[in-house]
Structures are given as C-alpha cells and as structure tokens.
Design a protein around this motif. Sequence first.
Motif, PDB file in Angstrom:
ATOM      1  N   PHE A 135       4.589  -2.406   3.564  1.00  0.00           N
ATOM      2  CA  PHE A 135       4.802  -0.921   4.350  1.00  0.00           C
ATOM      3  C   PHE A 135       4.986   0.164   3.389  1.00  0.00           C
ATOM      4  O   PHE A 135       6.222  -0.148   2.476  1.00  0.00           O
ATOM      5  N   VAL A 136       4.380   1.024   3.395  1.00  0.00           N
ATOM      6  CA  VAL A 136       4.710   2.102   2.738  1.00  0.00           C
ATOM      7  C   VAL A 136       5.074   3.172   3.408  1.00  0.00           C
ATOM      8  O   VAL A 136       4.485   3.677   4.571  1.00  0.00           O
ATOM      9  N   SER A 137       6.239   3.910   3.073  1.00  0.00           N
ATOM     10  CA  SER A 137       6.573   5.047   4.038  1.00  0.00           C
ATOM     11  C   SER A 137       7.453   6.320   3.318  1.00  0.00           C
ATOM     12  O   SER A 137       7.831   6.210   2.262  1.00  0.00           O
ATOM     13  N   ASN A 138       7.289   7.491   3.869  1.00  0.00           N
ATOM     14  CA  ASN A 138       8.035   8.406   3.316  1.00  0.00           C
ATOM     15  C   ASN A 138       9.670   8.005   3.510  1.00  0.00           C
ATOM     16  O   ASN A 138       9.759   7.072   4.188  1.00  0.00           O
ATOM     17  N   HIS A 139      10.289   8.825   2.877  1.00  0.00           N
ATOM     18  CA  HIS A 139      11.801   8.466   2.656  1.00  0.00           C
ATOM     19  C   HIS A 139      12.773   9.626   3.091  1.00  0.00           C
ATOM     20  O   HIS A 139      12.530  10.789   2.521  1.00  0.00           O
ATOM     21  N   GLN A 140      13.682   9.424   4.269  1.00  0.00           N
ATOM     22  CA  GLN A 140      14.555  10.623   4.431  1.00  0.00           C
ATOM     23  C   GLN A 140      16.020  10.375   4.042  1.00  0.00           C
ATOM     24  O   GLN A 140      16.705  11.339   4.110  1.00  0.00           O
ATOM     25  N   THR A 141      16.489   9.058   4.335  1.00  0.00           N
ATOM     26  CA  THR A 141      17.866   8.506   4.222  1.00  0.00           C
ATOM     27  C   THR A 141      17.783   7.401   3.570  1.00  0.00           C
ATOM     28  O   THR A 141      16.728   6.483   3.370  1.00  0.00           O
ATOM     29  N   TYR A 142      18.945   6.804   2.877  1.00  0.00           N
ATOM     30  CA  TYR A 142      19.076   5.683   2.092  1.00  0.00           C
ATOM     31  C   TYR A 142      18.933   4.606   3.025  1.00  0.00           C
ATOM     32  O   TYR A 142      18.156   3.526   2.749  1.00  0.00           O
ATOM     33  N   PHE A 143      19.677   4.339   4.169  1.00  0.00           N
ATOM     34  CA  PHE A 143      19.669   3.015   4.925  1.00  0.00           C
ATOM     35  C   PHE A 143      19.126   3.254   6.414  1.00  0.00           C
ATOM     36  O   PHE A 143      18.768   2.211   6.914  1.00  0.00           O
ATOM     37  N   ALA A 144      19.139   4.445   6.999  1.00  0.00           N
ATOM     38  CA  ALA A 144      18.882   4.560   8.370  1.00  0.00           C
ATOM     39  C   ALA A 144      17.334   4.489   8.587  1.00  0.00           C
ATOM     40  O   ALA A 144      16.910   3.811   9.577  1.00  0.00           O
ATOM     41  N   ASP A 145      16.658   4.899   7.582  1.00  0.00           N
ATOM     42  CA  ASP A 145      15.084   4.492   7.577  1.00  0.00           C
ATOM     43  C   ASP A 145      14.724   2.926   7.768  1.00  0.00           C
ATOM     44  O   ASP A 145      13.944   2.585   8.496  1.00  0.00           O
ATOM     45  N   VAL A 146      15.391   2.256   6.960  1.00  0.00           N
ATOM     46  CA  VAL A 146      15.136   0.792   6.979  1.00  0.00           C
ATOM     47  C   VAL A 146      15.656   0.036   8.210  1.00  0.00           C
ATOM     48  O   VAL A 146      14.982  -0.877   8.855  1.00  0.00           O
ATOM     49  N   ALA A 147      16.841   0.642   8.770  1.00  0.00           N
ATOM     50  CA  ALA A 147      17.424   0.181   9.872  1.00  0.00           C
ATOM     51  C   ALA A 147      16.578   0.365  10.986  1.00  0.00           C
ATOM     52  O   ALA A 147      16.483  -0.547  12.082  1.00  0.00           O
ATOM     53  N   ALA A 148      16.124   1.362  11.032  1.00  0.00           N
ATOM     54  CA  ALA A 148      15.054   1.654  12.011  1.00  0.00           C
ATOM     55  C   ALA A 148      13.823   0.647  12.121  1.00  0.00           C
ATOM     56  O   ALA A 148      13.354   0.359  13.264  1.00  0.00           O
ATOM     57  N   MET A 149      13.392   0.685  10.978  1.00  0.00           N
ATOM     58  CA  MET A 149      12.082  -0.361  10.868  1.00  0.00           C
ATOM     59  C   MET A 149      12.449  -1.645  11.130  1.00  0.00           C
ATOM     60  O   MET A 149      11.627  -2.412  11.900  1.00  0.00           O
ATOM     61  N   LEU A 150      13.734  -2.110  10.937  1.00  0.00           N
ATOM     62  CA  LEU A 150      14.120  -3.464  11.523  1.00  0.00           C
ATOM     63  C   LEU A 150      13.955  -3.665  13.180  1.00  0.00           C
ATOM     64  O   LEU A 150      13.564  -4.507  13.280  1.00  0.00           O
ATOM     65  N   HIS A 151      14.670  -2.529  13.511  1.00  0.00           N
ATOM     66  CA  HIS A 151      14.489  -2.544  15.011  1.00  0.00           C
ATOM     67  C   HIS A 151      12.980  -2.504  15.456  1.00  0.00           C
ATOM     68  O   HIS A 151      12.646  -3.316  16.517  1.00  0.00           O
ATOM     69  N   VAL A 152      12.201  -1.487  14.961  1.00  0.00           N
ATOM     70  CA  VAL A 152      10.887  -1.495  15.695  1.00  0.00           C
ATOM     71  C   VAL A 152      10.054  -2.755  15.447  1.00  0.00           C
ATOM     72  O   VAL A 152       9.514  -3.155  16.144  1.00  0.00           O
ATOM     73  N   PHE A 153      10.271  -3.222  14.204  1.00  0.00           N
ATOM     74  CA  PHE A 153       9.389  -4.568  13.900  1.00  0.00           C
ATOM     75  C   PHE A 153       9.793  -5.589  14.792  1.00  0.00           C
ATOM     76  O   PHE A 153       9.058  -6.153  15.338  1.00  0.00           O
ATOM     77  N   ASN A 154      11.043  -5.879  14.662  1.00  0.00           N
ATOM     78  CA  ASN A 154      11.463  -6.820  15.702  1.00  0.00           C
ATOM     79  C   ASN A 154      11.146  -6.843  17.135  1.00  0.00           C
ATOM     80  O   ASN A 154      10.964  -7.607  18.041  1.00  0.00           O
TER      81      ASN A 154
ATOM     82  N   VAL B  67       7.216  -6.859   3.130  1.00  0.00           N
ATOM     83  CA  VAL B  67       8.005  -5.973   2.083  1.00  0.00           C
ATOM     84  C   VAL B  67       7.828  -4.416   2.337  1.00  0.00           C
ATOM     85  O   VAL B  67       6.850  -3.839   2.668  1.00  0.00           O
ATOM     86  N   ILE B  68       8.938  -3.601   2.762  1.00  0.00           N
ATOM     87  CA  ILE B  68       8.873  -1.949   2.883  1.00  0.00           C
ATOM     88  C   ILE B  68       9.414  -1.486   1.675  1.00  0.00           C
ATOM     89  O   ILE B  68      10.251  -1.843   1.008  1.00  0.00           O
ATOM     90  N   THR B  69       8.446  -0.555   1.096  1.00  0.00           N
ATOM     91  CA  THR B  69       8.753   0.273   0.096  1.00  0.00           C
ATOM     92  C   THR B  69       8.729   1.992   0.488  1.00  0.00           C
ATOM     93  O   THR B  69       7.834   2.218   1.408  1.00  0.00           O
ATOM     94  N   PHE B  70       9.522   2.483  -0.285  1.00  0.00           N
ATOM     95  CA  PHE B  70       9.195   4.117  -0.449  1.00  0.00           C
ATOM     96  C   PHE B  70       8.555   4.540  -1.550  1.00  0.00           C
ATOM     97  O   PHE B  70       9.429   4.588  -2.699  1.00  0.00           O
ATOM     98  N   PRO B  71       7.252   4.858  -1.717  1.00  0.00           N
ATOM     99  CA  PRO B  71       6.711   4.857  -3.073  1.00  0.00           C
ATOM    100  C   PRO B  71       6.978   6.166  -3.765  1.00  0.00           C
ATOM    101  O   PRO B  71       6.732   6.372  -4.798  1.00  0.00           O
ATOM    102  N   GLN B  72       7.829   7.207  -2.899  1.00  0.00           N
ATOM    103  CA  GLN B  72       8.188   8.319  -3.727  1.00  0.00           C
ATOM    104  C   GLN B  72       9.545   8.206  -4.513  1.00  0.00           C
ATOM    105  O   GLN B  72       9.805   8.983  -5.431  1.00  0.00           O
ATOM    106  N   GLY B  73      10.265   7.263  -3.872  1.00  0.00           N
ATOM    107  CA  GLY B  73      11.549   6.625  -4.757  1.00  0.00           C
ATOM    108  C   GLY B  73      12.543   7.716  -4.675  1.00  0.00           C
ATOM    109  O   GLY B  73      13.738   7.839  -5.433  1.00  0.00           O
ATOM    110  N   THR B  74      12.409   8.616  -3.693  1.00  0.00           N
ATOM    111  CA  THR B  74      13.703   9.642  -3.268  1.00  0.00           C
ATOM    112  C   THR B  74      13.593  10.068  -1.898  1.00  0.00           C
ATOM    113  O   THR B  74      12.446   9.899  -1.191  1.00  0.00           O
ATOM    114  N   THR B  75      14.452  10.593  -1.390  1.00  0.00           N
ATOM    115  CA  THR B  75      14.678  11.108  -0.043  1.00  0.00           C
ATOM    116  C   THR B  75      13.933  12.780   0.023  1.00  0.00           C
ATOM    117  O   THR B  75      13.946  13.160   1.227  1.00  0.00           O
TER     118      THR B  75
END
Length: 267
Positions: free
Chosen positions: A55-74, A155-163
């Motif tokens: 999964f490739v995504s834009n990035h806005q916060t360190y942890f909330a982005d991943v938390a939301a993804m885990l909620h949506v995925f499950n 695997v989730i990754t944020f290819p820009q490497g920055t928020t």
Amino acid sequence: MSLFKKNPFGHILFLKLWLIRIAGVLTHRRFKGFNELQIHGSEILRNLPETNVLFVSNHQTYFADVAAMLHVFNASLSGRDDNIKNVGYLWRPKLNIYYVAAKETMKASLLTKILAYTGSVSIERTWREKGKEVNKQVKMSDVSNITKALDDGWVITFPQGTTKPWKPIRRGTAHIIKKNKPIVVPIVIDGFRRSFDKKGLRIKKRGILQTFEVKPPLEIDYENDSMEKIVEQLEYAIEQHPSFLKVIPSSVIQSEEELNKERQWRY
C-alpha cells in the motif's frame, strides 16, 4: 492461536493481537466520534491476496495515518463497506499487516516502542537524521526486512518519507516494487493534518472531515517499466505529482504552507 507463536520478525502474535485490540479501542473515536472518517473503495481490500501487497499513501501524521488504515483494513475484511462502525472487527484483526517507519521515530520513546510491536518495519532513513539532511547508503538489511514483510503479508509505505505535501517520491519504493513485484494499492488521505498534531497522537481540532480513498491496484510492467516511470505513476496515484498544484487554488496552497510551519513549531 498458540500463546508463543511468532511472526518472521520474532514478535509474539498473541501479544501483538492484544496490543492491536487495545490501541484500536483507544483510537476508534478519533475517526468515528471526535472526527468523521469518510471512506471510499474499501471493498477493494477484500479482493486482495493474503501476501505481497504494498500500500502506497501520502503522509500527513506519524501515527494517525497508520491507525486509520488498520481500522479500515480490518473493518473491510470483516465485511463492512466504507465504514468502521462497531469496533468488534478488532477482535480478530489481520495480524500480518506491517508498515514502514523510520527507526529513529520508533525508538524515540516507550510509547513508540510499544507501537512498533504492532507491525513496524523500522528502517534507517538515508536522507534525514535528527532533523538534518544527510546522504547515507541504503542498508540492505532494511530492504530485506521489507521483502520479509511482503512475503508474510501486507505492507504500508509512505514513499515521500515525510509528512510535508508535494515532496518527491523516494526511488527506494520503486526499487522495492521492481524487486518484489507486489500488487501496489494506492491510498489517498486528507484531513489528518488539520485534526491531529504532527505525531498524530494529540487531537488538535474536532469536527474535521477526514477522507480515506482506496484506489484500484496499479498496472505495472515490473520487467520493462523504468524506475522513473514507476515513481511518476506513484506520484499520480497518491495525488502528489507537481501537476496537481496547477489545479489547486493558491489560497489553499498558502494555507497548507502556513499549517506546515505551525506544525513544525509545535513539534
């Protein structure tokens, strides 16, 4: 489940299960309560294979982005369509979901070390360290760990490497794609930058509409597409290609820049 069964990284799955349940319950109202998470395309998740999905995504916060993804995925894997109502989907979460994160970030505190146990594939950033620009060689062990995670699951990754928005895609993501030939699924998020602080741990503003779009898998010719073509495809897929700036009002861009400066100061 055996009490001592481990994943390829040596994490005890029973412990990981309970950490995900607890973290999920604690964060649920951030996306379905204090703020509202508007989801699109979650049905795509149910048609994906069990392993080798990136999964490739834009990035806005360190942890909330991943938390939301885990909620949506499950939630989606439990049969919910574009919603995370009823947190019961966390009782049997998918345990082979991983996310790529900076080792420096995941070792910063006891809390981040605990969060890392939920699925972090921690890597050393080659372009930034302790707030300063650097130019380091990629560690092959980091690449191997991402491959190991893909072999085991998603695997989730944020290819820009920055928020920060509109930053270039790191070529390392294209290298991972060429090497492992995963199914690549883009995700575009918005609203997290306005509702959370930079780390994504503190609620900055309530009543913010957050959006979460899962797009169809990309069509990639793993053998013939160049690194540059894959990078450009990723930029368009997560809506971070420079051409998008031409259709965004200058007032919105200026507002985003001011927000980034404010977040940096607060951080």
